[in-house]
Design a protein around this motif. Structure first.
Motif, PDB file in Angstrom:
ATOM      1  N   VAL A  10      61.692  29.560  35.733  1.00 44.86           N
ATOM      2  CA  VAL A  10      60.280  29.933  35.780  1.00 44.86           C
ATOM      3  C   VAL A  10      60.097  31.293  35.107  1.00 44.86           C
ATOM      4  CG1 VAL A  10      58.258  30.196  37.264  1.00 44.86           C
ATOM      5  CG2 VAL A  10      60.178  28.755  38.015  1.00 44.86           C
ATOM      6  N   PRO A  11      59.627  31.355  33.853  1.00 41.47           N
ATOM      7  CA  PRO A  11      59.356  32.649  33.218  1.00 41.47           C
ATOM      8  C   PRO A  11      58.136  33.316  33.850  1.00 41.47           C
ATOM      9  CG  PRO A  11      58.632  30.872  31.791  1.00 41.47           C
ATOM     10  CD  PRO A  11      59.329  30.225  32.959  1.00 41.47           C
ATOM     11  N   CYS A  12      58.214  34.627  34.042  1.00 43.30           N
ATOM     12  CA  CYS A  12      57.132  35.364  34.701  1.00 43.30           C
ATOM     13  C   CYS A  12      56.828  36.652  33.935  1.00 43.30           C
ATOM     14  CB  CYS A  12      57.520  35.751  36.129  1.00 43.30           C
ATOM     15  SG  CYS A  12      58.164  34.406  37.130  1.00 43.30           S
ATOM     16  N   TYR A  13      55.560  36.953  33.806  1.00 48.11           N
ATOM     17  CA  TYR A  13      55.146  38.238  33.231  1.00 48.11           C
ATOM     18  C   TYR A  13      53.885  38.697  33.954  1.00 48.11           C
ATOM     19  CZ  TYR A  13      53.560  41.805  29.959  1.00 48.11           C
ATOM     20  OH  TYR A  13      53.139  42.991  29.417  1.00 48.11           O
ATOM     21  N   ASN A  14      54.027  39.723  34.751  1.00 43.66           N
ATOM     22  CA  ASN A  14      52.921  40.266  35.558  1.00 43.66           C
ATOM     23  C   ASN A  14      52.259  39.164  36.392  1.00 43.66           C
ATOM     24  OD1 ASN A  14      53.390  42.800  34.459  1.00 43.66           O
ATOM     25  ND2 ASN A  14      51.808  42.602  32.899  1.00 43.66           N
ATOM     26  N   GLU A  15      53.054  38.521  37.218  1.00 44.46           N
ATOM     27  CA  GLU A  15      52.574  37.376  38.003  1.00 44.46           C
ATOM     28  C   GLU A  15      52.619  37.639  39.511  1.00 44.46           C
ATOM     29  OE1 GLU A  15      51.071  35.026  36.801  1.00 44.46           O
ATOM     30  OE2 GLU A  15      51.800  34.466  34.825  1.00 44.46           O
ATOM     31  N   GLN A  16      52.425  38.871  39.932  1.00 46.37           N
ATOM     32  CA  GLN A  16      52.546  39.177  41.356  1.00 46.37           C
ATOM     33  C   GLN A  16      51.513  38.436  42.208  1.00 46.37           C
ATOM     34  OE1 GLN A  16      51.966  43.417  41.682  1.00 46.37           O
ATOM     35  NE2 GLN A  16      49.742  43.296  41.427  1.00 46.37           N
ATOM     36  N   GLU A  17      50.338  38.120  41.637  1.00 43.99           N
ATOM     37  CA  GLU A  17      49.308  37.434  42.424  1.00 43.99           C
ATOM     38  C   GLU A  17      49.684  35.992  42.742  1.00 43.99           C
ATOM     39  OE1 GLU A  17      48.664  38.971  39.576  1.00 43.99           O
ATOM     40  OE2 GLU A  17      47.189  40.577  39.927  1.00 43.99           O
ATOM     41  N   VAL A  18      50.308  35.313  41.787  1.00 47.43           N
ATOM     42  CA  VAL A  18      50.564  33.877  41.951  1.00 47.43           C
ATOM     43  C   VAL A  18      51.982  33.560  42.398  1.00 47.43           C
ATOM     44  CG1 VAL A  18      51.371  33.371  39.604  1.00 47.43           C
ATOM     45  CG2 VAL A  18      50.027  31.673  40.831  1.00 47.43           C
ATOM     46  N   LEU A  19      52.877  34.531  42.322  1.00 47.66           N
ATOM     47  CA  LEU A  19      54.294  34.254  42.556  1.00 47.66           C
ATOM     48  C   LEU A  19      54.591  33.704  43.958  1.00 47.66           C
ATOM     49  CD1 LEU A  19      56.445  34.464  40.436  1.00 47.66           C
ATOM     50  CD2 LEU A  19      57.190  36.631  41.407  1.00 47.66           C
ATOM     51  N   PRO A  20      54.039  34.281  45.036  1.00 43.91           N
ATOM     52  CA  PRO A  20      54.324  33.706  46.362  1.00 43.91           C
ATOM     53  C   PRO A  20      53.893  32.250  46.490  1.00 43.91           C
ATOM     54  CG  PRO A  20      53.396  35.906  46.582  1.00 43.91           C
ATOM     55  CD  PRO A  20      53.240  35.513  45.144  1.00 43.91           C
ATOM     56  N   GLN A  21      52.750  31.932  45.912  1.00 40.90           N
ATOM     57  CA  GLN A  21      52.281  30.550  45.971  1.00 40.90           C
ATOM     58  C   GLN A  21      53.170  29.637  45.131  1.00 40.90           C
ATOM     59  OE1 GLN A  21      48.118  30.175  45.138  1.00 40.90           O
ATOM     60  NE2 GLN A  21      48.129  27.938  45.253  1.00 40.90           N
ATOM     61  N   SER A  22      53.606  30.129  43.978  1.00 38.66           N
ATOM     62  CA  SER A  22      54.500  29.346  43.122  1.00 38.66           C
ATOM     63  C   SER A  22      55.802  29.034  43.849  1.00 38.66           C
ATOM     64  CB  SER A  22      54.805  30.112  41.827  1.00 38.66           C
ATOM     65  OG  SER A  22      53.639  30.383  41.101  1.00 38.66           O
ATOM     66  N   LEU A  23      56.359  30.053  44.506  1.00 40.59           N
ATOM     67  CA  LEU A  23      57.606  29.855  45.241  1.00 40.59           C
ATOM     68  C   LEU A  23      57.427  28.804  46.332  1.00 40.59           C
ATOM     69  CD1 LEU A  23      60.517  30.598  45.966  1.00 40.59           C
ATOM     70  CD2 LEU A  23      59.591  32.404  47.433  1.00 40.59           C
ATOM     71  N   SER A  24      56.332  28.887  47.070  1.00 42.56           N
ATOM     72  CA  SER A  24      56.092  27.947  48.167  1.00 42.56           C
ATOM     73  C   SER A  24      56.041  26.510  47.665  1.00 42.56           C
ATOM     74  CB  SER A  24      54.792  28.308  48.885  1.00 42.56           C
ATOM     75  OG  SER A  24      54.488  27.370  49.884  1.00 42.56           O
ATOM     76  N   VAL A  25      55.302  26.294  46.579  1.00 43.05           N
ATOM     77  CA  VAL A  25      55.155  24.942  46.030  1.00 43.05           C
ATOM     78  C   VAL A  25      56.488  24.432  45.486  1.00 43.05           C
ATOM     79  CG1 VAL A  25      54.043  23.562  44.239  1.00 43.05           C
ATOM     80  CG2 VAL A  25      52.709  25.249  45.516  1.00 43.05           C
ATOM     81  N   LEU A  26      57.202  25.266  44.743  1.00 41.79           N
ATOM     82  CA  LEU A  26      58.465  24.838  44.143  1.00 41.79           C
ATOM     83  C   LEU A  26      59.542  24.612  45.204  1.00 41.79           C
ATOM     84  CD1 LEU A  26      58.514  27.132  40.973  1.00 41.79           C
ATOM     85  CD2 LEU A  26      58.097  24.675  41.057  1.00 41.79           C
ATOM     86  N   GLN A  27      59.511  25.404  46.262  1.00 40.40           N
ATOM     87  CA  GLN A  27      60.463  25.184  47.351  1.00 40.40           C
ATOM     88  C   GLN A  27      60.262  23.814  47.998  1.00 40.40           C
ATOM     89  OE1 GLN A  27      60.015  28.867  49.761  1.00 40.40           O
ATOM     90  NE2 GLN A  27      62.239  28.955  49.732  1.00 40.40           N
ATOM     91  N   LYS A  28      59.017  23.434  48.182  1.00 37.51           N
ATOM     92  CA  LYS A  28      58.730  22.130  48.775  1.00 37.51           C
ATOM     93  C   LYS A  28      59.240  21.003  47.882  1.00 37.51           C
ATOM     94  CE  LYS A  28      54.657  23.644  51.387  1.00 37.51           C
ATOM     95  NZ  LYS A  28      53.175  23.554  51.532  1.00 37.51           N
ATOM     96  N   VAL A  29      59.074  21.175  46.569  1.00 35.13           N
ATOM     97  CA  VAL A  29      59.577  20.181  45.627  1.00 35.13           C
ATOM     98  C   VAL A  29      61.102  20.102  45.721  1.00 35.13           C
ATOM     99  CG1 VAL A  29      59.830  19.622  43.176  1.00 35.13           C
ATOM    100  CG2 VAL A  29      57.632  20.423  44.043  1.00 35.13           C
ATOM    101  N   LEU A  30      61.742  21.258  45.784  1.00 35.23           N
ATOM    102  CA  LEU A  30      63.206  21.306  45.872  1.00 35.23           C
ATOM    103  C   LEU A  30      63.689  20.640  47.158  1.00 35.23           C
ATOM    104  CD1 LEU A  30      65.016  22.660  43.699  1.00 35.23           C
ATOM    105  CD2 LEU A  30      65.358  24.536  45.298  1.00 35.23           C
ATOM    106  N   GLN A  31      63.050  20.968  48.257  1.00 32.31           N
ATOM    107  CA  GLN A  31      63.448  20.394  49.550  1.00 32.31           C
ATOM    108  C   GLN A  31      63.245  18.882  49.585  1.00 32.31           C
ATOM    109  OE1 GLN A  31      61.043  22.692  52.230  1.00 32.31           O
ATOM    110  NE2 GLN A  31      62.284  24.551  52.010  1.00 32.31           N
ATOM    111  N   GLN A  32      62.153  18.425  48.995  1.00 33.13           N
ATOM    112  CA  GLN A  32      61.890  16.985  48.960  1.00 33.13           C
ATOM    113  C   GLN A  32      62.966  16.250  48.171  1.00 33.13           C
ATOM    114  OE1 GLN A  32      58.186  15.974  47.085  1.00 33.13           O
ATOM    115  NE2 GLN A  32      58.343  13.796  47.546  1.00 33.13           N
ATOM    116  N   LEU A  33      63.334  16.793  47.023  1.00 34.75           N
ATOM    117  CA  LEU A  33      64.363  16.166  46.195  1.00 34.75           C
ATOM    118  C   LEU A  33      65.721  16.200  46.893  1.00 34.75           C
ATOM    119  CD1 LEU A  33      63.335  17.548  42.681  1.00 34.75           C
ATOM    120  CD2 LEU A  33      63.197  15.179  43.450  1.00 34.75           C
ATOM    121  N   GLN A  34      65.997  17.286  47.603  1.00 34.14           N
ATOM    122  CA  GLN A  34      67.262  17.370  48.337  1.00 34.14           C
ATOM    123  C   GLN A  34      67.307  16.365  49.483  1.00 34.14           C
ATOM    124  OE1 GLN A  34      67.265  21.519  49.394  1.00 34.14           O
ATOM    125  NE2 GLN A  34      68.324  22.164  47.523  1.00 34.14           N
ATOM    126  N   SER A  35      66.184  16.207  50.177  1.00 31.60           N
ATOM    127  CA  SER A  35      66.146  15.241  51.289  1.00 31.60           C
ATOM    128  C   SER A  35      66.300  13.813  50.795  1.00 31.60           C
ATOM    129  CB  SER A  35      64.832  15.395  52.063  1.00 31.60           C
ATOM    130  OG  SER A  35      63.720  15.021  51.258  1.00 31.60           O
TER     131      SER A  35
END
Length: 324
Positions: A10-35
């Motif tokens: 995930v390339p980032c440039y001055n993304e402090q506003e959206v980064l927490p939300q991005s992490l949350s969504v991508l983590q759910k995708v990762l967890q779903q694929l792992q399950s």
């Protein structure tokens, strides 16, 4: 089937506003694929900080400390989106397959599962393709359509409506990294890899937070890079334009001589000025196009590094995991 390791870059440039939300969504995708046992437990989300001036890197560092499946790479300065992607690809050399996606959540992370399925079906390159452009302005839709048509006319094989949201096998990523050019246009380079490919379609969403890092000027610059990096057709068009102007000039010369013989001579200050300014403008455009190619040659022959990694939490995490 043994699940492979997935790295989401995930390339980032001055993304402090959206980064927490991005992490949350991508983590759910990762967890779903792992399950679903589609990916291994050591699969990771790798954020690449492209020289951000805000708190982006601080957030990435915090994420990596609290989550073993999150890592970060910090570039020493802003090298640009395309180089940041390459930095991420070069770092995750132990992953079996890699997905690249922007942090603004406009590309639908939910279709990553479909990309993984296509990978297991045999595709080594899976393109994320927009199924419509309803969210774009009429100007952007028109210019994008013209750009793809023009690139196709030049013989450049692009996947229409596909940006940098894609899956690459490790083999495809290594082949892509072997391309040495510094003037990067990954949308044109990836199809040159040539391995089996597939497409998944999604609806592009509005930006979740923050502002776009690709305003009109940068989009035009990226389009110009794509044209001049993959085709010499503009130079050939310049030659054709020059021949047309010479032909018009000869016609006007003959016409002027005929009018002189007839005695029908009219002084035309306006037409003279228009001709001077018109030809002058055409010459400047032609020189600029040629200069663009010379500048690219200049950048290529210097062979400077495409990016410099200042901090690498990905390697640190792997090392600590082995020690455990």
């Amino acid at each position: 089937m043994v699940p492979g390791k997935l790295a989401i870059v995930v390339p980032c440039y001055n993304e402090q506003e959206v980064l927490p939300q991005s992490l949350s969504v991508l983590q759910k995708v990762l967890q779903q694929l792992q399950s679903q046992q589609q990916i291994s437990a050591d699969s990771q989300i790798v954020f690449v900080d492209d020289g951000s001036q805000d708190q982006t890197w601080s957030l990435i560092s915090q994420f990596s400390q609290t989550n073993a499946n999150v890592a970060g790479i910090k570039l020493s300065r802003n090298f640009g989106h395309q180089n940041a992607l390459l930095a991420g690809l070069s770092t995750v050399s132990d992953a079996d397959f890699i997905v690249t996606i922007d942090s603004d959540l406009q590309d639908d992370p939910q279709v990553i599962a479909q990309m993984v399925q296509q990978y297991y079906a045999g595709a080594e390159v899976v393109y994320g393709v927009r199924n419509n452009r309803d969210s774009d302005s009429r100007f952007k839709r028109t210019t994008a359509e013209c750009f793809y048509k023009f690139m196709n006319f030049l013989g450049v094989k692009l996947v229409p409506d596909s940006a940098d949201f894609r899956l690459l096998s490790q083999r495809a990523a290594q082949v892509l990294l072997d391309y040495p050019e510094r003037n990067l246009f990954l949308r044109g380079l990836v199809p040159l890899v040539g391995f089996p490919s597939a497409k998944v379609y999604y609806r592009r969403q509005p930006r979740a937070a923050g502002v776009s890092k690709y305003p009109l000027f940068k989009m035009l610059h990226l389009a110009l890079d794509g044209i001049t990096s993959f085709s010499v057709a503009p130079i050939k068009l310049i030659m054709g334009l020059g021949l047309v102007i010479v032909a018009v000039s000869l016609f006007l010369l003959i016409y002027t001589i005929i009018q002189k013989i007839r005695g029908d001579v009219v002084s035309g200050w306006s037409s003279l000025m228009i001709s001077i300014w018109g030809l002058g403008g055409i010459q400047l455009i032609c020189i600029s196009v040629i200069g663009e190619y010379i500048a690219k040659i200049f950048n290529e022959v210097k062979r400077r590094p495409r990016f410099t990694i200042e901090k690498n939490l990905y390697h640190k995490q792997k090392h600590e995991g082995k020690n455990d």
